[in-house]
Design an enzyme around this catalytic site. Structure first.
Site, mmCIF file in Angstrom:
data_model
loop_
_atom_site.group_PDB
_atom_site.id
_atom_site.type_symbol
_atom_site.label_atom_id
_atom_site.label_comp_id
_atom_site.label_asym_id
_atom_site.label_seq_id
_atom_site.Cartn_x
_atom_site.Cartn_y
_atom_site.Cartn_z
ATOM 1 N N TRP A 39 0.779 -1.213 0.143
ATOM 2 C CA TRP A 39 0.241 0.025 0.071
ATOM 3 C C TRP A 39 0.862 1.381 -0.002
ATOM 4 C CZ3 TRP A 39 -3.888 1.827 4.413
ATOM 5 C CH2 TRP A 39 -3.301 1.761 5.542
ATOM 6 N N ASP A 40 2.098 1.194 0.511
ATOM 7 C CA ASP A 40 2.904 2.039 0.516
ATOM 8 C C ASP A 40 3.314 2.776 -1.137
ATOM 9 O OD1 ASP A 40 3.881 0.670 2.925
ATOM 10 O OD2 ASP A 40 4.968 2.680 2.994
ATOM 11 N N GLN A 108 -1.947 -6.703 1.753
ATOM 12 C CA GLN A 108 -2.059 -5.190 2.594
ATOM 13 C C GLN A 108 -3.278 -4.678 1.814
ATOM 14 O OE1 GLN A 108 1.383 -2.944 2.312
ATOM 15 N NE2 GLN A 108 1.377 -2.658 4.639
ATOM 16 N N ASP A 169 -0.781 -2.110 12.080
ATOM 17 C CA ASP A 169 -0.351 -3.063 12.996
ATOM 18 C C ASP A 169 -1.038 -3.257 14.155
ATOM 19 O OD1 ASP A 169 1.241 -2.358 10.483
ATOM 20 O OD2 ASP A 169 2.740 -2.480 11.665
ATOM 21 N N ARG A 214 6.843 3.274 19.026
ATOM 22 C CA ARG A 214 6.545 2.031 18.346
ATOM 23 C C ARG A 214 5.758 0.964 18.874
ATOM 24 N NH1 ARG A 214 7.986 3.401 13.541
ATOM 25 N NH2 ARG A 214 8.297 1.115 12.848
ATOM 26 N N TYR A 366 2.462 5.413 17.721
ATOM 27 C CA TYR A 366 2.459 4.435 16.264
ATOM 28 C C TYR A 366 0.755 4.469 15.783
ATOM 29 C CZ TYR A 366 4.447 0.863 13.299
ATOM 30 O OH TYR A 366 4.997 -0.024 12.213
ATOM 31 N N GLU A 410 6.777 10.024 9.182
ATOM 32 C CA GLU A 410 5.963 9.045 9.043
ATOM 33 C C GLU A 410 4.434 9.231 9.878
ATOM 34 O OE1 GLU A 410 7.697 5.428 10.824
ATOM 35 O OE2 GLU A 410 6.143 3.807 9.716
HETATM 36 C C1 GLC Z 1 4.540 0.024 9.036
HETATM 37 C C2 GLC Z 1 3.072 0.370 8.845
HETATM 38 C C3 GLC Z 1 2.757 -0.020 7.305
HETATM 39 C C4 GLC Z 1 3.452 0.333 6.421
HETATM 40 C C5 GLC Z 1 5.018 -0.089 6.642
HETATM 41 C C6 GLC Z 1 5.912 0.265 5.716
HETATM 42 O O1 GLC Z 1 4.571 -1.484 9.123
HETATM 43 O O2 GLC Z 1 2.079 -0.066 9.773
HETATM 44 O O3 GLC Z 1 1.218 0.296 7.408
HETATM 45 O O4 GLC Z 1 3.085 -0.180 4.883
HETATM 46 O O5 GLC Z 1 5.342 0.314 7.838
HETATM 47 O O6 GLC Z 1 6.031 1.897 5.702
#
Ligand code: GLC
Length: 441
Positions: A39-40, A108, A169, A214, A366, A410
């Site tokens: 999804w990134d 994802q 997460d 985190r 987080y 982030e």
């Molecule tokens: C973390 C985030 C997740 C993302 C990944 C990479 O695990 O929770 O949504 O895709 O980092 O950025």
């Protein structure tokens, strides 16, 4: 914000994307995230289509090269086959995994159709036909996989089997769902004996980022434990779901899927392709099934545990994602917007990922409080499509301001706007560009 400031911000966003570009895809951030994430990459391509359209397309091709034979698009494609993460997952245990790439064995949130569609809008009609024509078979296979393997009883709601599949997460619904499963003794022991200090030393993320920003050590151990179980089942959904262990009908994921289905249909229409009848039936079912996740008294949507089959009553940002889905009634959308503008969620720098009235809420932690740019982007898009233009505009301006004042982090503290987690984060940069340019094309 004046034009000069906007231009400068856009230039910095481009520099972040340039910095994180690795041959054929963009990593989320240097130091912390060295692989390609599903999804990134979709969020990155959505913004990068304004800056470097070729790269936005490459980003998607790179994801699809590692698509599994059964149609799954994996959440992570590892930077090399002998990386420790590749060895932990060992995707080659599955006959469905691609031979040339090492990947995770889970997916994802399905942002792919959105990225493909938006890139298409940037292309001239002929190029668009070619682009859609090339990607459509992959997209179709992915959506079919989701329904075939993750909705075996044809309820319309996709079941996730690892918290990482939600992309959020340690979001409270997932932390709560984890309490339903029996944890191995060693995990309980590490947690009880407060071996956190020792355990945290083994973690890579907390060497770079303060631990309070985190996921907790217990969360991390649970992530690992669940991953190992999936691996023992060779990432075979049927075997995994047979003895239901850790499974959630995730609200955000299913809302994103509804929008993805709509866009898949639009893409199919443009290239004059029919969607299979079985898929169409499932797509419709998801829209009606989403309403089963509505809690009348609390006036919000929740995820549902697939083990207890009860709603997980944790108020998080996911409750607003049905706005992005676009399938809910206008009345329902209005109720959600009232909730969004309440003190629970409308902070100085919205939108906190957890209600500020929740016992889970911690502004720096987080997915348990901070504002994230991708969830803001999704909700901004939903607000606009439902005609809440003023609210959408406020959200857009506040998000841009937060990034301008704090930097391309982030995630952000929703009260102070302080940047948290990894710096030079790719989707913060790409989506900032998209919000700054404020165009549907
Ligand atoms: C973390 C985030 C997740 C993302 C990944 C990479 O695990 O929770 O949504 O895709 O980092 O950025």
């Amino acid at each position: 914000m004046d034009e000069e400031t906007k231009t400068k911000l856009l230039e910095t966003a481009s520099r972040v994307l340039e910095l994180n570009w690795h041959d054929s895809y963009t990593i989320p951030a240097e130091d912390l995230y060295e692989h390609q994430w599903l999804w990134d990459s979709c969020f990155i391509a959505i913004g990068n289509r304004h800056i470097n359209l070729k790269r936005a397309q490459q980003e998607i091709h790179s994801l699809l090269q590692a698509q599994w034979h059964n149609g799954m698009v994996p959440s992570m494609i590892f930077s090399s086959v002998d990386h420790i993460d590749s060895r932990t997952w060992e995707s080659s245990l599955s006959p469905n995994a691609p031979k040339l790439y090492a990947t995770s064995g889970i997916t994802q949130p399905p942002m792919l159709a959105e990225a493909v569609f938006r890139i298409g809008r940037k292309l001239d009609p002929q190029e668009r036909q070619a682009w859609f024509g090339k990607i459509f078979p992959h997209l179709l296979k992915y959506h079919q996989w989701l329904y075939r393997e993750r909705d075996p009883h044809k309820e319309g709601l996709i079941i996730l089997v690892h918290p990482w599949e939600s992309g959020m997460d340690n979001s409270p619904p997932w932390t709560t769902a984890a309490l339903e499963i029996r944890l191995p003794l060693w995990i309980t022991a590490v947690n009880k004996l407060k071996l956190s200090v020792f355990g945290n030393r083994l973690r890579k993320d907390t060497r770079k980022i303060p631990i309070e920003q985190r996921a907790s050590l217990l969360d991390e151990l649970i992530f690992y434990h669940v991953q190992q179980r999936l691996r023992r089942k060779y990432y075979d959904s049927e075997k995994i779901l047979m003895r239901s262990h850790f499974s959630v009908q995730d609200l955000a994921f299913n809302s994103i899927l509804i929008r993805a289905n709509t866009l898949l249909q639009k893409i199919a229409d443009e290239i004059k392709q029919e969607l299979p009848a079985e898929l169409l039936a499932s797509m419709q079912k998801t829209e009606s099934a989403l309403e089963e996740l509505w809690h009348k008294e609390d006036k919000q949507y929740y995820s549902r545990s697939f083990i207890s089959y009860k709603l997980i009553e944790q108020p998080t940002i996911a409750t607003f994602l049905p706005l992005y889905a676009g399938s809910i009634s206008e009345e329902r959308a209005k109720v959600l917007v009232d909730g969004l503008l309440s003190s629970k969620f409308w902070s100085k720098f919205p939108i906190p990922t957890v209600s500020r009235h929740s016992s889970y809420y911690r502004g720096n932690s987080y997915w348990q409080g901070p504002a994230w740019v991708n969830t803001n982007w999704l909700i901004h898009d939903g607000l606009r499509r439902y005609g809440f233009h003023e609210e959408a505009e406020q959200l857009r301006n506040k998000t841009i301001q937060m990034i301008h004042d704090g930097g391309f982090w982030e995630y952000f503290n929703p009260d102070s706007g302080q940047g948290l987690g990894a710096k030079n984060f790719s989707w913060t940069a790409s989506l900032a560009a998209d919000l700054l340019l404020n165009t549907d094309d």
